[in-house]
Design a protein around this motif. Structure first.
Motif, PDB file in Angstrom:
ATOM      1  N   ILE A  20      51.067  35.038  43.083  1.00  0.00           N
ATOM      2  CA  ILE A  20      50.384  34.929  41.942  1.00  0.00           C
ATOM      3  C   ILE A  20      49.079  34.050  42.405  1.00  0.00           C
ATOM      4  N   LEU A  21      47.779  34.455  42.336  1.00  0.00           N
ATOM      5  CA  LEU A  21      46.704  33.751  42.493  1.00  0.00           C
ATOM      6  C   LEU A  21      46.099  33.564  41.182  1.00  0.00           C
ATOM      7  N   LEU A  22      46.031  32.247  40.862  1.00  0.00           N
ATOM      8  CA  LEU A  22      45.520  31.794  39.440  1.00  0.00           C
ATOM      9  C   LEU A  22      43.937  31.153  39.715  1.00  0.00           C
ATOM     10  N   LEU A  23      43.242  31.735  38.637  1.00  0.00           N
ATOM     11  CA  LEU A  23      41.817  31.850  38.796  1.00  0.00           C
ATOM     12  C   LEU A  23      41.041  31.565  37.413  1.00  0.00           C
ATOM     13  N   LEU A  24      40.141  30.751  37.393  1.00  0.00           N
ATOM     14  CA  LEU A  24      39.439  30.636  36.056  1.00  0.00           C
ATOM     15  C   LEU A  24      38.036  31.242  36.288  1.00  0.00           C
ATOM     16  N   PRO A  25      37.619  31.735  35.425  1.00  0.00           N
ATOM     17  CA  PRO A  25      36.518  32.652  35.546  1.00  0.00           C
ATOM     18  C   PRO A  25      34.947  32.136  34.814  1.00  0.00           C
ATOM     19  N   VAL A  26      34.282  32.777  35.521  1.00  0.00           N
ATOM     20  CA  VAL A  26      32.804  32.503  35.152  1.00  0.00           C
ATOM     21  C   VAL A  26      31.729  33.556  35.667  1.00  0.00           C
ATOM     22  N   ILE A  27      30.786  33.832  35.113  1.00  0.00           N
ATOM     23  CA  ILE A  27      29.691  34.585  35.760  1.00  0.00           C
ATOM     24  C   ILE A  27      28.413  33.775  35.682  1.00  0.00           C
ATOM     25  N   CYS A  28      27.568  34.026  36.639  1.00  0.00           N
ATOM     26  CA  CYS A  28      26.525  33.072  36.742  1.00  0.00           C
ATOM     27  C   CYS A  28      25.117  34.083  37.368  1.00  0.00           C
ATOM     28  N   PHE A  29      24.130  33.804  36.659  1.00  0.00           N
ATOM     29  CA  PHE A  29      22.732  34.402  37.143  1.00  0.00           C
ATOM     30  C   PHE A  29      21.859  33.210  37.642  1.00  0.00           C
ATOM     31  N   GLY A  30      22.188  32.990  39.145  1.00  0.00           N
ATOM     32  CA  GLY A  30      21.390  31.768  39.670  1.00  0.00           C
ATOM     33  C   GLY A  30      21.007  30.722  38.752  1.00  0.00           C
ATOM     34  N   SER A  31      20.037  30.210  38.537  1.00  0.00           N
ATOM     35  CA  SER A  31      20.019  29.117  37.671  1.00  0.00           C
ATOM     36  C   SER A  31      19.660  29.529  36.249  1.00  0.00           C
ATOM     37  N   THR A  32      19.513  30.659  36.128  1.00  0.00           N
ATOM     38  CA  THR A  32      19.009  31.238  34.830  1.00  0.00           C
ATOM     39  C   THR A  32      19.968  30.925  33.801  1.00  0.00           C
ATOM     40  N   ALA A  33      21.277  31.557  33.869  1.00  0.00           N
ATOM     41  CA  ALA A  33      22.193  31.629  33.042  1.00  0.00           C
ATOM     42  C   ALA A  33      23.540  31.692  33.566  1.00  0.00           C
ATOM     43  N   SER A  34      24.663  31.172  32.640  1.00  0.00           N
ATOM     44  CA  SER A  34      25.774  31.551  33.045  1.00  0.00           C
ATOM     45  C   SER A  34      26.841  31.721  31.902  1.00  0.00           C
ATOM     46  N   PHE A  35      27.806  32.423  31.985  1.00  0.00           N
ATOM     47  CA  PHE A  35      28.551  32.972  31.094  1.00  0.00           C
ATOM     48  C   PHE A  35      29.889  32.930  31.344  1.00  0.00           C
ATOM     49  N   ASN A  36      30.919  32.358  30.301  1.00  0.00           N
ATOM     50  CA  ASN A  36      32.247  32.334  30.393  1.00  0.00           C
ATOM     51  C   ASN A  36      32.785  33.744  29.701  1.00  0.00           C
ATOM     52  N   PRO A  37      33.990  34.146  29.933  1.00  0.00           N
ATOM     53  CA  PRO A  37      34.586  35.318  29.351  1.00  0.00           C
ATOM     54  C   PRO A  37      34.682  35.403  27.727  1.00  0.00           C
ATOM     55  N   SER A  38      34.370  36.174  27.019  1.00  0.00           N
ATOM     56  CA  SER A  38      34.638  36.170  25.839  1.00  0.00           C
ATOM     57  C   SER A  38      36.147  36.694  25.479  1.00  0.00           C
ATOM     58  N   LYS A  39      36.594  37.371  26.340  1.00  0.00           N
ATOM     59  CA  LYS A  39      38.145  37.809  26.327  1.00  0.00           C
ATOM     60  C   LYS A  39      38.522  38.243  27.681  1.00  0.00           C
ATOM     61  N   ASP A  40      39.922  37.882  27.896  1.00  0.00           N
ATOM     62  CA  ASP A  40      40.496  38.156  29.127  1.00  0.00           C
ATOM     63  C   ASP A  40      42.118  38.567  29.002  1.00  0.00           C
ATOM     64  N   ASN A  41      42.514  38.878  29.800  1.00  0.00           N
ATOM     65  CA  ASN A  41      44.159  39.290  29.824  1.00  0.00           C
ATOM     66  C   ASN A  41      44.800  39.554  31.234  1.00  0.00           C
ATOM     67  N   LEU A  42      45.720  39.246  31.351  1.00  0.00           N
ATOM     68  CA  LEU A  42      46.582  39.380  32.784  1.00  0.00           C
ATOM     69  C   LEU A  42      47.486  40.596  32.498  1.00  0.00           C
ATOM     70  N   LEU A  43      47.573  41.661  33.049  1.00  0.00           N
ATOM     71  CA  LEU A  43      48.190  42.798  32.995  1.00  0.00           C
ATOM     72  C   LEU A  43      49.510  43.069  34.135  1.00  0.00           C
ATOM     73  N   ASP A  44      50.465  42.785  33.851  1.00  0.00           N
ATOM     74  CA  ASP A  44      51.900  42.510  34.732  1.00  0.00           C
ATOM     75  C   ASP A  44      52.724  43.794  34.725  1.00  0.00           C
ATOM     76  N   LYS A  45      52.529  44.446  35.827  1.00  0.00           N
ATOM     77  CA  LYS A  45      53.328  45.835  35.960  1.00  0.00           C
ATOM     78  C   LYS A  45      54.991  45.655  35.909  1.00  0.00           C
ATOM     79  N   ALA A  46      55.497  44.345  36.354  1.00  0.00           N
ATOM     80  CA  ALA A  46      57.081  44.206  36.069  1.00  0.00           C
ATOM     81  C   ALA A  46      57.143  44.026  34.619  1.00  0.00           C
ATOM     82  N   TYR A  47      56.331  43.614  33.803  1.00  0.00           N
ATOM     83  CA  TYR A  47      56.541  43.364  32.149  1.00  0.00           C
ATOM     84  C   TYR A  47      55.339  44.157  31.508  1.00  0.00           C
ATOM     85  N   PRO A  48      55.581  45.500  31.729  1.00  0.00           N
ATOM     86  CA  PRO A  48      54.598  46.358  31.369  1.00  0.00           C
ATOM     87  C   PRO A  48      54.304  46.332  29.857  1.00  0.00           C
ATOM     88  N   ASP A  49      55.249  45.766  29.202  1.00  0.00           N
ATOM     89  CA  ASP A  49      54.789  45.739  27.631  1.00  0.00           C
ATOM     90  C   ASP A  49      54.688  44.623  27.164  1.00  0.00           C
TER      91      ASP A  49
END
Length: 173
Positions: free
Chosen positions: A1-30
């Motif tokens: 498993i590769l664990l990651l923390l997200p952000v999206i950046c637009f150069g020096s103009t702006a950056s955004f953190n996720p408003s929602k996220d989720n991990l989908l796991d095929k081994a535990y599909p429900d």
């Protein structure tokens, strides 16, 4: 498993953190993983595939703006099962935009509603997925998300599905 923390950046103009996220796991599909404080990617064919979905609220960017550069960045900080060094991971446009963070699973995007294809609905074209190669050492991993964000500008939400580019891989990543 590769664990990651997200952000999206637009150069020096702006950056955004996720408003929602989720991990989908095929081994535990429900199982819903919307309360986790990290996202992950894993490929161990055929059962142990993990993808992550993310939404960024980019509605503060004025309509009609030109996106010259957007970078989707994740901080790589753990390799639980194996080394992802040198593997390519894709950030693709998530096509299902009404998914619910605390309800979505490998099988459903919200209670009572199945993904068209289990594991999340996404496209690899129009725009193409952004690719990044995972480095040997922990740190920032960057995807050129310019086309993905420019495409998402009209909706005010940039939504990505993050996955291993080769989900038929049978190693420990």
């Amino acid at each position: 498993i590769l664990l990651l923390l997200p952000v999206i950046c637009f150069g020096s103009t702006a950056s955004f953190n996720p408003s929602k996220d989720n991990l989908l796991d095929k081994a535990y599909p429900d199982d819903n993983n919307g309360t986790l404080t990290y996202i992950a990617v894993r490929s161990r064919y055929p059962t142990y595939t993990i993808r992550s979905i993310l939404e960024f609220d980019i509605s503060d960017i004025p309509a009609g703006s030109t996106i010259n550069n957007a970078t989707f960045s994740l901080y790589y900080y753990n390799k639980a099962d194996g080394d992802a060094n040198g593997r390519t991971f894709n950030a693709c446009k998530l096509t299902r935009t009404d998914w619910v963070e605390l309800q979505s699973t490998w099988n459903i995007y919200k209670t009572g509603s199945s993904w068209t294809t289990a594991g999340g609905d996404f496209t690899t074209s129009s725009p193409s997925c952004a690719d990044a190669v995972i480095p040997a050492n922990y740190g920032w991993v960057n995807w050129d998300a310019t086309d993905l964000v420019a495409d998402a500008l009209a909706s005010g939400k940039a939504e990505f599905l993050l996955k291993d580019s080769d989900e038929t891989y049978d190693g420990y990543v």
